[in-house]
Design a protein around this motif. Structure first.
Motif, PDB file in Angstrom:
ATOM      1  N   ARG A 124      28.918  23.085  28.777  1.00  0.00           N
ATOM      2  CA  ARG A 124      27.700  23.337  29.571  1.00  0.00           C
ATOM      3  C   ARG A 124      27.942  22.834  30.990  1.00  0.00           C
ATOM      4  O   ARG A 124      28.172  21.645  31.210  1.00  0.00           O
ATOM      5  CB  ARG A 124      26.504  22.595  28.980  1.00  0.00           C
ATOM      6  N   HIS A 125      27.859  23.721  31.926  1.00  0.00           N
ATOM      7  CA  HIS A 125      28.104  23.352  33.323  1.00  0.00           C
ATOM      8  C   HIS A 125      26.785  23.249  34.071  1.00  0.00           C
ATOM      9  O   HIS A 125      25.779  23.823  33.677  1.00  0.00           O
ATOM     10  CB  HIS A 125      29.012  24.381  33.992  1.00  0.00           C
ATOM     11  N   GLY A 126      26.788  22.504  35.141  1.00  0.00           N
ATOM     12  CA  GLY A 126      25.595  22.376  35.964  1.00  0.00           C
ATOM     13  C   GLY A 126      24.724  21.191  35.593  1.00  0.00           C
ATOM     14  O   GLY A 126      23.657  21.013  36.155  1.00  0.00           O
ATOM     15  N   MET A 127      25.156  20.397  34.617  1.00  0.00           N
ATOM     16  CA  MET A 127      24.415  19.188  34.256  1.00  0.00           C
ATOM     17  C   MET A 127      25.416  18.127  33.858  1.00  0.00           C
ATOM     18  O   MET A 127      26.557  18.424  33.544  1.00  0.00           O
ATOM     19  CB  MET A 127      23.426  19.468  33.116  1.00  0.00           C
ATOM     20  N   GLY A 128      24.989  16.903  33.878  1.00  0.00           N
ATOM     21  CA  GLY A 128      25.875  15.817  33.472  1.00  0.00           C
ATOM     22  C   GLY A 128      26.093  15.832  31.973  1.00  0.00           C
ATOM     23  O   GLY A 128      25.372  16.476  31.216  1.00  0.00           O
ATOM     24  N   MET A 129      27.102  15.093  31.543  1.00  0.00           N
ATOM     25  CA  MET A 129      27.423  15.053  30.118  1.00  0.00           C
ATOM     26  C   MET A 129      26.290  14.460  29.273  1.00  0.00           C
ATOM     27  O   MET A 129      26.006  14.985  28.200  1.00  0.00           O
ATOM     28  CB  MET A 129      28.737  14.295  29.911  1.00  0.00           C
ATOM     29  N   PRO A 130      25.590  13.384  29.708  1.00  0.00           N
ATOM     30  CA  PRO A 130      24.474  12.895  28.889  1.00  0.00           C
ATOM     31  C   PRO A 130      23.385  13.952  28.697  1.00  0.00           C
ATOM     32  O   PRO A 130      22.862  14.115  27.592  1.00  0.00           O
ATOM     33  CB  PRO A 130      23.935  11.697  29.672  1.00  0.00           C
TER      34      PRO A 130
END
Length: 169
Positions: A124-130
């Motif tokens: 998932r791109h565009g957000m942080g890993m958490p």
């Protein structure tokens, strides 16, 4: 007499914050290159994001007339939804290779579910890993998302090869 050695059962260390074996396992699966503190920040951040979502809209966290009070209960329920029950393994019989559906042991079910969660969260791109881990867990809790699709694909593959089930031993 079997040639394989006995499987070594590792002692499970609980995580310090939630005192949970499941959270400790999630941290170990998410960890890369031995960076455990980074993995802890990711998992704890995901649990905090789930807690925020629970405060914002508690009506989404009612399932089968059971109200989920803590984010750890939501994580546990989501992982139960993610776990595959059957998988396909290849068996070689008389020079021919057959895909044979076999049931999965409980610890492998958990490992596959957490591995798929990490895989699809990092995609998932565009957000942080958490945020990505929290989104995957919330999607699985709702019965949708990439991990649930992967589990369903594994189950469909096993159902399609049910004719070869008699080769399982």
């Amino acid at each position: 007499m079997s040639r394989r050695g006995k499987a070594i059962v590792k002692r499970i260390v609980l995580d310090p914050k939630y005192n949970s074996e499941l959270v400790a396992h999630m941290i170990r699966v998410i960890m890369k290159d031995g960076k455990k503190t980074v993995a802890e920040k990711i998992v704890y951040g995901a649990i905090e994001k789930i807690a925020e979502k629970m405060k914002d809209d508690p009506s989404k966290f009612v399932k089968d007339e059971k109200t989920f009070a803590s984010p750890l209960e939501v994580v546990q329920s989501a992982i139960e939804n993610m776990k595959p029950q059957v998988e396909v393994k290849t068996r070689r019989v008389g020079g021919t290779t057959y895909p044979v559906p076999t049931p999965i042991k409980e610890n492998r079910q958990l490992s596959l579910a957490l591995r798929w969660t990490t895989q699809y969260a990092s995609a998932r791109h565009g957000m942080g890993m958490p945020a990505a881990v929290a989104a995957e867990i919330l999607d699985a809790f709702a019965g949708q998302g990439n991990v649930i699709k992967k589990r369903d694909d594994v189950h469909k593959m096993a159902a399609a090869n049910k004719a070869f089930a008699h080769y399982a031993w």
